[in-house]
Motif scaffolding. Structure first.
Motif, short mmCIF file in Angstrom:
data_model
loop_
_atom_site.label_atom_id
_atom_site.label_comp_id
_atom_site.label_asym_id
_atom_site.label_seq_id
_atom_site.Cartn_x
_atom_site.Cartn_y
_atom_site.Cartn_z
N TYR A 91 18.69 -33.73 -7.15
CA TYR A 91 20.05 -33.22 -6.96
C TYR A 91 20.48 -32.14 -7.96
N LEU A 93 22.90 -32.05 -10.06
CA LEU A 93 24.34 -31.84 -10.05
C LEU A 93 24.89 -31.83 -11.48
N ALA A 150 24.55 -31.56 -2.94
CA ALA A 150 23.53 -30.57 -3.31
C ALA A 150 23.27 -29.58 -2.19
#
Length: 246
Positions: A91, A93, A150
């Motif tokens: 991801y 993030l 994402a």
């Protein structure tokens, strides 16, 4: 279209140079959902990192819409990179920022106006069906929800191609199906070319119209997914498909 000619990449190893990619050649056309499959260490992720120039190849060419991105200056390269969105395996993030801020981040970097960013974030969160989580933080989300964030972030600058590195490897079966359906819907609605790097045959079979098999840094087989999966010619492909007569 993404076209790769004679691409090679080597790394320094304990006993000298290690070849990760060896004379890679491939063409991926607009609107394709293209799967690149192989065993661990075959060169899949290195190829993705070279396409996005997170790693610079030692030789070869990478053409995006006819332009070799390896020859571009810094400003031209920044513009070309906006044509490619990347969805990472884990991801990547910003954990201290909200979902909305994560999606907004690449647009802020690109210098878009705040009003445009706010509108685009809302559009993207609706697209990936997570608009009710705009003010949540990544730690408050499930794995599938994080992957949706994402994907939304990767689409922020309207890329022509979406490159996904093992996008479902950390997800359960139901969530995997949902994420794959989302990618398929994005491809259909936006005509975004999608490249999926994976070792999961079920993911490729579910949504990819074309597939290439990589082994020890080389493509050993490629074609329409239905043809390659129905009649594989290389031992590695047969192994990945779980066939016994290898």
């Amino acid at each position: 279209m993404i076209k790769i000619d004679n691409l090679s990449k080597r790394f320094n190893g304990k006993n000298g140079k290690v070849t990760a990619l060896n004379d890679i050649n491939i063409e991926m056309y607009d609107g394709d959902i293209f799967g690149i499959i192989g065993m661990s260490g075959a060169g899949k992720s290195t190829l993705l990192r070279c396409i996005t120039l997170l790693e610079r190849p030692d030789s070869g060419s990478i053409f995006i819409d006819g332009n070799d991105i390896l020859t571009l200056n810094h400003q031209e390269l920044r513009k070309a990179r906006r044509k490619m969105g990347v969805v990472f395996q884990h991801y990547n993030l910003l954990m201290q920022e909200t979902v909305a801020k994560n999606v907004a981040f690449p647009m802020e970097i690109a210098g878009m106006e705040k009003s445009q960013i706010k509108k685009r974030v809302q559009e993207l969160l609706i697209l990936v069906n997570i608009d009710d989580k705009a003010d949540f933080y990544p730690t408050q989300l499930s794995g599938g929800q994080r992957q949706r964030v994402a994907i939304a972030r990767a689409l922020a600058t309207n890329p022509e191609a979406l490159l996904c590195d093992e996008p479902t490897s950390a997800l359960d079966a139901l969530t995997t199906k949902q994420v794959l359906n989302l990618l398929k819907e994005i491809n259909k609605r936006l005509n975004t070319t999608i490249i999926i790097i994976t070792h999961e045959m079920s993911a490729v079979k579910a949504i990819c119209n074309k597939v290439a098999v990589i082994n020890e840094g080389r493509f050993v087989e490629m074609g329409l997914t239905k043809d390659v999966f129905t009649n594989p010619s290389h031992d590695v492909t047969k192994m990945l498909l779980g066939m016994e007569d290898i």
